[in-house]
Design a protein around this motif. Sequence first.
Motif, PDB file in Angstrom:
ATOM      1  N   UNK A  65       0.847  -1.189   0.000  1.00  0.00           N
ATOM      2  CA  UNK A  65       0.000   0.000   0.000  1.00  0.00           C
ATOM      3  C   UNK A  65       0.884   1.242   0.000  1.00  0.00           C
ATOM      4  N   UNK A  66       0.590   2.176  -0.893  1.00  0.00           N
ATOM      5  CA  UNK A  66       1.386   3.400  -0.987  1.00  0.00           C
ATOM      6  C   UNK A  66       0.451   4.610  -1.028  1.00  0.00           C
ATOM      7  N   UNK A  67       0.987   5.753  -0.667  1.00  0.00           N
ATOM      8  CA  UNK A  67       0.244   7.001  -0.809  1.00  0.00           C
ATOM      9  C   UNK A  67       1.127   8.004  -1.541  1.00  0.00           C
ATOM     10  N   UNK A  68       0.534   9.119  -1.916  1.00  0.00           N
ATOM     11  CA  UNK A  68       1.282  10.183  -2.603  1.00  0.00           C
ATOM     12  C   UNK A  68       2.464  10.644  -1.746  1.00  0.00           C
ATOM     13  N   UNK A  69       2.323  10.535  -0.422  1.00  0.00           N
ATOM     14  CA  UNK A  69       3.391  10.979   0.478  1.00  0.00           C
ATOM     15  C   UNK A  69       4.687  10.186   0.281  1.00  0.00           C
ATOM     16  N   UNK A  70       4.544   8.940  -0.184  1.00  0.00           N
ATOM     17  CA  UNK A  70       5.722   8.098  -0.389  1.00  0.00           C
ATOM     18  C   UNK A  70       6.645   8.639  -1.487  1.00  0.00           C
ATOM     19  N   UNK A  71       6.109   9.531  -2.321  1.00  0.00           N
ATOM     20  CA  UNK A  71       6.894  10.037  -3.455  1.00  0.00           C
ATOM     21  C   UNK A  71       7.328  11.492  -3.267  1.00  0.00           C
ATOM     22  N   UNK A  72       7.145  12.016  -2.060  1.00  0.00           N
ATOM     23  CA  UNK A  72       7.597  13.378  -1.778  1.00  0.00           C
ATOM     24  C   UNK A  72       9.113  13.442  -1.893  1.00  0.00           C
ATOM     25  N   UNK A  73       9.594  14.551  -2.456  1.00  0.00           N
ATOM     26  CA  UNK A  73      11.029  14.691  -2.670  1.00  0.00           C
ATOM     27  C   UNK A  73      11.435  14.265  -4.072  1.00  0.00           C
ATOM     28  N   UNK A  74      10.511  13.570  -4.752  1.00  0.00           N
ATOM     29  CA  UNK A  74      10.765  13.170  -6.137  1.00  0.00           C
ATOM     30  C   UNK A  74       9.778  13.871  -7.065  1.00  0.00           C
ATOM     31  N   UNK A  75      10.127  13.892  -8.327  1.00  0.00           N
ATOM     32  CA  UNK A  75       9.225  14.427  -9.349  1.00  0.00           C
ATOM     33  C   UNK A  75       8.430  13.249  -9.897  1.00  0.00           C
ATOM     34  N   UNK A  76       7.130  13.235  -9.652  1.00  0.00           N
ATOM     35  CA  UNK A  76       6.310  12.144 -10.166  1.00  0.00           C
ATOM     36  C   UNK A  76       5.959  12.421 -11.628  1.00  0.00           C
ATOM     37  N   UNK A  77       6.278  11.451 -12.463  1.00  0.00           N
ATOM     38  CA  UNK A  77       5.837  11.494 -13.859  1.00  0.00           C
ATOM     39  C   UNK A  77       4.749  10.440 -13.947  1.00  0.00           C
ATOM     40  N   UNK A  78       3.502  10.898 -13.938  1.00  0.00           N
ATOM     41  CA  UNK A  78       2.386   9.991 -13.683  1.00  0.00           C
ATOM     42  C   UNK A  78       1.450   9.906 -14.887  1.00  0.00           C
ATOM     43  N   UNK A  79       1.146   8.670 -15.259  1.00  0.00           N
ATOM     44  CA  UNK A  79       0.311   8.415 -16.440  1.00  0.00           C
ATOM     45  C   UNK A  79      -0.765   7.402 -16.085  1.00  0.00           C
ATOM     46  N   UNK A  80      -1.951   7.631 -16.607  1.00  0.00           N
ATOM     47  CA  UNK A  80      -3.087   6.734 -16.338  1.00  0.00           C
ATOM     48  C   UNK A  80      -3.428   5.937 -17.594  1.00  0.00           C
ATOM     49  N   UNK A 110      13.346  11.579 -10.864  1.00  0.00           N
ATOM     50  CA  UNK A 110      11.991  11.412 -11.406  1.00  0.00           C
ATOM     51  C   UNK A 110      11.478  10.009 -11.113  1.00  0.00           C
ATOM     52  N   UNK A 111      10.277   9.932 -10.577  1.00  0.00           N
ATOM     53  CA  UNK A 111       9.638   8.646 -10.333  1.00  0.00           C
ATOM     54  C   UNK A 111       8.523   8.426 -11.345  1.00  0.00           C
ATOM     55  N   UNK A 187       0.289  12.638 -19.590  1.00  0.00           N
ATOM     56  CA  UNK A 187       1.279  12.385 -18.537  1.00  0.00           C
ATOM     57  C   UNK A 187       1.465  13.683 -17.759  1.00  0.00           C
ATOM     58  N   UNK A 188       1.444  13.589 -16.446  1.00  0.00           N
ATOM     59  CA  UNK A 188       1.613  14.768 -15.591  1.00  0.00           C
ATOM     60  C   UNK A 188       2.988  14.736 -14.929  1.00  0.00           C
ATOM     61  N   UNK A 189       3.601  15.903 -14.846  1.00  0.00           N
ATOM     62  CA  UNK A 189       4.820  16.028 -14.046  1.00  0.00           C
ATOM     63  C   UNK A 189       4.461  16.803 -12.781  1.00  0.00           C
ATOM     64  N   UNK A 213      11.181  18.248 -18.755  1.00  0.00           N
ATOM     65  CA  UNK A 213      11.413  17.795 -17.383  1.00  0.00           C
ATOM     66  C   UNK A 213      12.697  18.417 -16.833  1.00  0.00           C
ATOM     67  N   UNK A 214      13.741  18.416 -17.664  1.00  0.00           N
ATOM     68  CA  UNK A 214      15.041  18.943 -17.230  1.00  0.00           C
ATOM     69  C   UNK A 214      14.919  20.402 -16.808  1.00  0.00           C
ATOM     70  N   UNK A 215      14.009  21.142 -17.438  1.00  0.00           N
ATOM     71  CA  UNK A 215      13.862  22.560 -17.102  1.00  0.00           C
ATOM     72  C   UNK A 215      13.332  22.758 -15.684  1.00  0.00           C
ATOM     73  N   UNK A 216      12.785  21.718 -15.085  1.00  0.00           N
ATOM     74  CA  UNK A 216      12.260  21.808 -13.713  1.00  0.00           C
ATOM     75  C   UNK A 216      13.221  21.239 -12.680  1.00  0.00           C
ATOM     76  N   UNK A 217      14.189  20.439 -13.136  1.00  0.00           N
ATOM     77  CA  UNK A 217      15.051  19.729 -12.176  1.00  0.00           C
ATOM     78  C   UNK A 217      16.130  20.630 -11.599  1.00  0.00           C
TER      79      UNK A 217
END
Length: 217
Positions: A65-80, A110-111, A187-189, A213-217
């Motif tokens: 089980x995971x939550x959004x909090x598990x990915x804090x500190x990383x850039x989520x690249x999320x696709x549905x 990036x995750x 896809x969301x960053x 993506x690089x422009x945000x890192x």
Amino acid sequence: MPRQRLVILIAALVVAAVIGLALAPKVDRLVSRQAPDGEASTSVQTVGKPQVGGPFMLVDQTGKTVTDQDYRGKYMLIYFGFTFCPDVCPTELQVMAGALEKLGPKGAKVQPIFVTVDPERDTPQVLAGYVKQFDPRLIGLTGTPEQIAAVAKVYRVFYEKVKEEPAAGEAAKDAAKDYTMDHSSVAYLMGPNGEFLTFFPPGVSPDQMADKIASFL
Ligand code: NI
């Protein structure tokens, strides 16, 4: 311009406008219906401060089980999407994998995450076999239908089960296969604090995605 391309282009622009203006979910739904898994050559855009993203609780491909909090500190690249998707989801996941490869060591921040809109078929086990085909870093998330509905809502993702007529000679017992999913393909960053940064419509190249993506890192 061929009619189909025009329709897809208009739909992509409308989707961009909807995300930008953060209109009501009802409108989002209407707009997304026009372009399920559409492909378009649209440039990467950054928009203002749309209300995209938020808390979620899901299960990853290992059953944890995971939550959004598990990915804090990383850039989520999320696709549905969904694993039965014949071509658009695999194409977009390949673009994400290609972009991460191009980012090289910087890509470690990036995750990449794939969230299924088809939890009925996409169990953690199914996701485990699927995500590793694209990138060992790609995480697959599923959950209960309610959990998926909740995360899709906060990310303004449209999806809908669509019945398919069984092919001639196909046994009725293949009922599990006789549907597909319409879904928006974006896809969301998200930033290290879970904030929305930008989105990528279908048709973006791995190089375009990596540069953005690089422009945000
Ligand atoms: Ni798809």
